[in-house]
Motif scaffolding. Structure first.
Motif, PDB file in Angstrom:
ATOM      1  N   THR A  22     -24.288 -11.566  41.633  1.00 20.04           N
ATOM      2  CA  THR A  22     -24.010 -12.201  40.349  1.00 20.04           C
ATOM      3  C   THR A  22     -22.515 -12.125  40.031  1.00 20.04           C
TER       4      THR A  22
ATOM      5  N   ASN B 150     -29.398 -15.581  44.809  1.00 15.77           N
ATOM      6  CA  ASN B 150     -29.058 -14.588  43.799  1.00 15.77           C
ATOM      7  C   ASN B 150     -30.347 -13.919  43.296  1.00 15.77           C
TER       8      ASN B 150
ATOM      9  N   TYR C 169     -30.662 -12.018  40.365  1.00 12.67           N
ATOM     10  CA  TYR C 169     -30.584 -11.620  38.958  1.00 12.67           C
ATOM     11  C   TYR C 169     -31.941 -11.749  38.278  1.00 12.67           C
TER      12      TYR C 169
END
Length: 448
Positions: A72, A186, A188
Motif C-alpha cells: 500500500t 495489494n 489492504y
C-alpha cells in the motif's frame, strides 16, 4: 541490470530490478506435511496441491511478484478515489505482449464496501502508435476469474493474464487499462469476488487514475470490455451512476462477454455439485463481505482446508482442486433445507451486489453469450437480458452456437471490435436504441 520508471505522488525516480523485486511469488510458497495435515489435507491432497500449484504458476510465468509495488502506497491514507498512487513502467521485452506495446503497472485509489477508500492495482498497455493529431482511444478491460487472494494479480502475469482477450484491443490501436480489482495484488482489503457493484468501482476509478497517469494522452470517450467475472463487472458498470459524470470522461458503453452478473441464476442453472471448482470461491464471496447470510456450501472436511487457500496463496487452478480427493469435491449434499437457505443467501447477495436486478442502465450494453458455455449458462444470461430490458435498459444480446466459456471472447471479437469502433467514431448502428437478441451464424458449420 534492467531499470523501471517509478512515479509516486508526482515525483520520479529510478528503481533497479534488484530493489523492486524479491526472487519468488507468494504462490510459490511451499508447505510442510504438518501444515497441510493441520487443515485436513492428507497425502493425496498434498500431491494434488503440488501438481496444481505448478499450473497456477504457469499463469504468471517467470515474472517475479513485485512485492514493493503491491504494498500500500504511503500516500494512500490522504488520497481520494481515482488518485494515482504509483506508476511503474515495465520492461516490455520480459512479457509476452504484442510487439511495440508499452506496459505500465499502476496503484490507485478505489471505493470498497460502504464507500470506504481502498487501494487497487492495474496495468496499462499502450499501443505502439496513434493516428496523427488524434488522441488514443481508451478501453477499460475487466478480466475473468484468476483467483481470490492477493497473489492472483493479473498485472503480475507474464502476459497480463491474456487468453486471447485484452490483447485483441492493442492491435487496432486502443489503450487498455486493466484493473486487478481491489484485494488482488495489494492486500489492504480482501478481494470481493464476483461482485458487479464493487468490481465496477475498481474499473471506473482505474480510468480516472489512468488519465492522471498520462494527462492528455487519451480521448475523452472511453468504453469497457469484460469477460466472465469481468463481464458481470461491465454490466454493473453500465448501472453505476458514476458513468454519467464527467470525472472519467464520456463513457460510451460496454461489452459484456459471458457475464457472471446474477449469482443465484448462475448457480441455479449450473449447480455447484456440477461445477465443483467454484465451491471455495462461492464461500469467499460471502465471507469476504461478512455477509449477513452465509450459504452452506462446503462439508466440514472441506471447510478445514479452506484457510489453505490464503495461507498458500492459491490461485484459480489450485484452489479449484484443493478438495479434488473428497467426495463430491467437498460440496455438501444439498438437502431441501440447505437449498432453501442457500437460495435466500444467493438472492440477497444478487439483489445487493448483482447486475440486471432492477437498476437503471445508464449506457448501452452489448452482451455476448456462447450457447454452449459450460460455466455461465445461456438461460441465466437470457433471464438477465429480459429483466434489464423490461425496465427500459438498452441491451443487445448476441448468442453464439458451438462455443465454450473461454473461446467466446476471441471468436466473437469481430462483432465487439466493430461495436467499439462505431461507438468511438459516432457511427449509428441498427437498433441502437432498443433491446435486440440475435443468434449469430457460423461461417462454416462443421457439425453436419
Amino acid at each position: 541490470m534492467k531499470s523501471f520508471v517509478y512515479i509516486s505522488a508526482g515525483f520520479l525516480s529510478l528503481v533497479s530490478s534488484t530493489e523492486a523485486y524479491r526472487p519468488s511469488r507468494p504462490n510459490d510458497l511451499d508447505f510442510t506435511q504438518a501444515q497441510a495435515e493441520a487443515h485436513n489435507c492428507g497425502l493425496v491432497c498434498q500431491q494434488n496441491l503440488r501438481q496444481y500449484e505448478v499450473l497456477d504458476r504457469q499463469v504468471f510465468g517467470d515474472v517475479p511478484f513485485d512485492y514493493e509495488f503491491y504494498e500500500t502506497a504511503a500516500n494512500f491514507s490522504h488520497s481520494r478515489p481515482g488518485d494515482m498512487l504509483k506508476l511503474r513502467q515495465q520492461n516490455a521485452s520480459a512479457y509476452d505482449i504484442p510487439p511495440g506495446t508499452s506496459l505500465w503497472t499502476m496503484q490507485y485509489t478505489s471505493v470498497g464496501v460502504n464507500g470506504t477508500n481502498v487501494p487497487a492495482t492495474a496495468f496499462i498497455a499502450l499501443p505502439y502508435t496513434k493516428v496523427p493529431e488524434h488522441k488514443t482511444p481508451l478501453v477499460a478491460y475487466a478480466h475473468g476469474t484468476i483467483g481470490v487472494v492477493s497473489a492472483c494479480a493479473a498485472s503480475s502475469s507474464y502476459n497480463g493474464f491474456d487468453y486471447h482477450s485484452w490483447q485483441l484491443l492493442t492491435g487496432p490501436g486502443y489503450a487498455v487499462v486493466a484493473t486487478d480489482y481491489a484485494g488482488l495484488g495489494n492486500n489492504y482489503t480482501s478481494h470481493k469476488y464476483g461482485n458487479p457493484v464493487l468490481n465496477s468501482e475498481d474499473t471506473y476509478f482505474s480510468v480516472v487514475a489512468a488519465r492522471k497517469a498520462f494527462p492528455g494522452a487519451f480521448t475523452d470517450k472511453w468504453a469497457a470490455v469484460g469477460h466472465s467475472q469481468g463481464a458481470g463487472t461491465v454490466w454493473g458498470l453500465s448501472e453505476n451512476p458514476r458513468v454519467v459524470s464527467k470525472e472519467s470522461g464520456d463513457y460510451l458503453g460496454g461489452v459484456s462477454i459471458a457475464p457472471s452478473s446474477r449469482l443465484n441464476d448462475i448457480l441455479t442453472a449450473v449447480p455447484l455439485n456440477v461445477g465443483w471448482g467454484f465451491g471455495n470461491e462461492v464461500v469467499n464471496i460471502f465471507q469476504a463481505l461478512k455477509f449477513p447470510i452465509q450459504p452452506i456450501v462446503l462439508t466440514p472436511e472441506a471447510l478445514k482446508r479452506y484457510p489453505l487457500m490464503y495461507e498458500l496463496q492459491l490461485c484459480d487452478t489450485s484452489q479449484a482442486e484443493l478438495n479434488a480427493d473428497l467426495p463430491n469435491h467437498g460440496i455438501v449434499d444439498f438437502t431441501p433445507s440447505i437449498t432453501q437457505h442457500n437460495h435466500e443467501a444467493y438472492i440477497a447477495f444478487q439483489n445487493k451486489y448483482g447486475a440486471a436486478t432492477g437498476r437503471k442502465g445508464y449506457k448501452e450494453l452489448l452482451v455476448i453469450q456462447a450457447i454452449d458455455d459450460e460455466v455461465i449458462n445461456v438461460n441465466a444470461t437470457k433471464a438477465a437480458y429480459e429483466d434489464a430490458c423490461k425496465i427500459g435498459n438498452i441491451v443487445h444480446l448476441s448468442l453464439y452456437p458451438g462455443l465454450d466459456h473461454d473461446s467466446s471472447v476471441a471468436a466473437s471479437s469481430p462483432e465487439w471490435l466493430e461495436w467499439l469502433d462505431n461507438k468511438f467514431t459516432g457511427v449509428a448502428t441498427r437498433d441502437s436504441h432498443k433491446c435486440v437478441m440475435e443468434t449469430r451464424s457460423v461461417l462454416l458449420d462443421t457439425s453436419r
